[in-house]
Design a protein around this motif. Structure first.
Motif, PDB file in Angstrom:
ATOM      1  N   ARG A   1       0.972  -1.105  -0.100  1.00 55.81           N
ATOM      2  CA  ARG A   1      -0.097  -0.173   0.059  1.00 55.81           C
ATOM      3  C   ARG A   1       0.824   1.316  -0.019  1.00 55.81           C
ATOM      4  NH1 ARG A   1      -4.440   0.347   4.586  1.00 55.81           N
ATOM      5  NH2 ARG A   1      -2.673  -0.172   5.858  1.00 55.81           N
ATOM      6  N   HIS A   2       2.082   1.044   0.246  1.00 58.61           N
ATOM      7  CA  HIS A   2       2.914   2.407   0.333  1.00 58.61           C
ATOM      8  C   HIS A   2       4.062   2.196  -0.925  1.00 58.61           C
ATOM      9  CE1 HIS A   2       1.261   3.407   4.093  1.00 58.61           C
ATOM     10  NE2 HIS A   2       1.163   2.265   4.684  1.00 58.61           N
ATOM     11  N   LEU A   3       3.744   1.386  -1.696  1.00 60.70           N
ATOM     12  CA  LEU A   3       4.855   1.480  -3.029  1.00 60.70           C
ATOM     13  C   LEU A   3       3.894   2.056  -3.978  1.00 60.70           C
ATOM     14  CD1 LEU A   3       6.349  -2.267  -2.797  1.00 60.70           C
ATOM     15  CD2 LEU A   3       6.955  -0.121  -2.003  1.00 60.70           C
ATOM     16  N   GLU A   4       4.604   2.706  -4.991  1.00 52.98           N
ATOM     17  CA  GLU A   4       4.136   2.959  -6.194  1.00 52.98           C
ATOM     18  C   GLU A   4       3.624   2.064  -7.162  1.00 52.98           C
ATOM     19  OE1 GLU A   4       6.637   6.094  -8.027  1.00 52.98           O
ATOM     20  OE2 GLU A   4       7.101   7.108  -6.066  1.00 52.98           O
ATOM     21  N   ALA A   5       2.490   2.572  -8.083  1.00 58.27           N
ATOM     22  CA  ALA A   5       2.095   1.452  -8.938  1.00 58.27           C
ATOM     23  C   ALA A   5       3.215   1.000  -9.877  1.00 58.27           C
ATOM     24  CB  ALA A   5       1.009   2.077  -9.753  1.00 58.27           C
ATOM     25  N   GLY A   6       3.024  -0.423  -9.844  1.00 57.40           N
ATOM     26  CA  GLY A   6       4.210  -1.275 -10.771  1.00 57.40           C
ATOM     27  C   GLY A   6       5.259  -1.516  -9.921  1.00 57.40           C
ATOM     28  N   GLU A   7       5.600  -1.119  -8.643  1.00 63.21           N
ATOM     29  CA  GLU A   7       6.745  -1.339  -7.807  1.00 63.21           C
ATOM     30  C   GLU A   7       6.644  -2.734  -7.039  1.00 63.21           C
ATOM     31  OE1 GLU A   7       9.040   2.751  -6.671  1.00 63.21           O
ATOM     32  OE2 GLU A   7       7.647   1.955  -5.392  1.00 63.21           O
ATOM     33  N   ARG A   8       7.658  -3.401  -6.751  1.00 66.81           N
ATOM     34  CA  ARG A   8       7.634  -4.470  -5.858  1.00 66.81           C
ATOM     35  C   ARG A   8       8.781  -4.699  -5.311  1.00 66.81           C
ATOM     36  NH1 ARG A   8      10.325  -8.851  -8.595  1.00 66.81           N
ATOM     37  NH2 ARG A   8      11.204  -8.178 -10.666  1.00 66.81           N
ATOM     38  N   ILE A   9       8.605  -5.266  -4.067  1.00 63.90           N
ATOM     39  CA  ILE A   9      10.023  -5.834  -3.165  1.00 63.90           C
ATOM     40  C   ILE A   9      10.992  -6.840  -3.840  1.00 63.90           C
ATOM     41  CG2 ILE A   9      10.941  -6.390  -1.033  1.00 63.90           C
ATOM     42  CD1 ILE A   9       8.360  -5.650   0.243  1.00 63.90           C
TER      43      ILE A   9
END
Length: 300
Positions: free
Chosen positions: A3-11
């Motif tokens: 919920r605190h990452l931007e769209a399209g981001e992932r760990i």
């Protein structure tokens, strides 16, 4: 986290960061939409009694420090009651640099630490953080084996006195080399500079002497008693103001030194895990005894 990452981001990677005692700290590498990466830091308090209070303090301090001259992380999110995480946690930005605990270059780093702490104490927040807490009493002190019994008895008597009057300042409450990041190359220790100050969970309002005392004790245990005695001088040289009376200064210095007696095993273990393998519990106890005795000789 999502919920605190931007769209399209992932760990894409998680790396444990060592050296802390109360929190599990991980650097999270985030894959961005353009194929690059950025880093965040997740601090998690596992089965820690005061986690909610500490995380609220840290979140408040990071919000206060945003835009100030103090190089602190930016707050991304906080979950002090574990409503969304398995344990109470705080997510913050990642700062460049690393902690430096080695003896080499300490003569350069001590003035830098002093100037940075004086800058923190110079802040005048519109809303004060909670008042400092100091739990150690003369009855909870753990006298090291082989310590100077007379000096420790006299030091314990010092903290039985009433708390000296003081002018309040914004405190970090755990300002010491383990919470300061440096841009320092092993080949050029004299060129070190501070890139960040982290772990604001103890942010408080209280006497500047208390922060100075804590850093002094840590330096004494890491590098030898002389560096603990030197730090207060460096702080004043940097423009910081301490208690005017020697007895009042002694009160705060001794209070923190005696408080450290309760945590020697934990602290020395964390330093060994960070690479200072020679810092056995016994050696750290010996340095603490020498430091407390030196304080009583100099100011008692």
């Amino acid at each position: 986290m999502r919920r605190h990452l931007e769209a399209g981001e992932r760990i894409v990677r998680a790396e444990a960061l060592h050296g802390g005692i109360t929190a599990d700290v991980r650097k999270l590498t985030i894959g961005t939409r353009d194929g690059g990466t950025r880093d965040l830091v997740l601090r998690t308090f596992v089965n820690v009694e005061h986690a909610e209070d500490w995380l609220n303090r840290e979140a408040g301090a990071l919000a206060l420090l945003a835009g100030s001259s103090v190089p602190a992380p930016g707050l991304v999110a906080v979950d002090p009651t574990a409503a969304h995480c398995e344990f109470p946690s705080l997510l913050r930005t990642h700062l460049p640099g690393r902690t430096v605990l080695d003896d080499e270059g300490v003569e350069t780093r001590v003035p830098l630490l002093a100037r940075q702490l004086a800058a923190i104490h110079a802040l005048r927040p519109a809303e004060r953080p909670p008042k400092y807490v100091a739990l150690t009493t003369a009855d909870t002190v753990v006298t090291p084996r082989g310590a100077d019994a007379a000096a420790w008895a006299a030091a314990s008597d010092v903290i039985r006195r009433p708390v000296p009057a003081y002018q309040g300042r914004f405190l970090h409450r755990d300002f010491q080399p383990g919470n300061v990041l440096f841009d320092a190359l092993p080949s050029r220790p004299a060129a070190a500079r501070i890139t960040g100050v982290v772990d604001w969970a103890g942010a408080s309002w209280g006497p500047a002497d208390l922060d100075v005392a804590h850093c002094s004790t840590t330096l004494a245990l890491l590098h030898g008693p002389a560096w603990g005695l030197r730090f207060a001088e460096a702080y004043e040289e940097a423009g910081g103001a301490l208690a005017a009376a020697a007895g009042e200064r002694l009160y705060w210095l001794v209070r923190d030194g005696l408080a450290s007696s309760e945590e020697v095993r934990q602290v020395s273990q964390s330093w060994r895990e960070s690479g200072r393998t020679e810092l056995t519990t016994r050696l750290v106890e010996e340095r603490l005894n020498a430091y407390v005795t030196a304080l009583m000789d100099a100011l008692g």
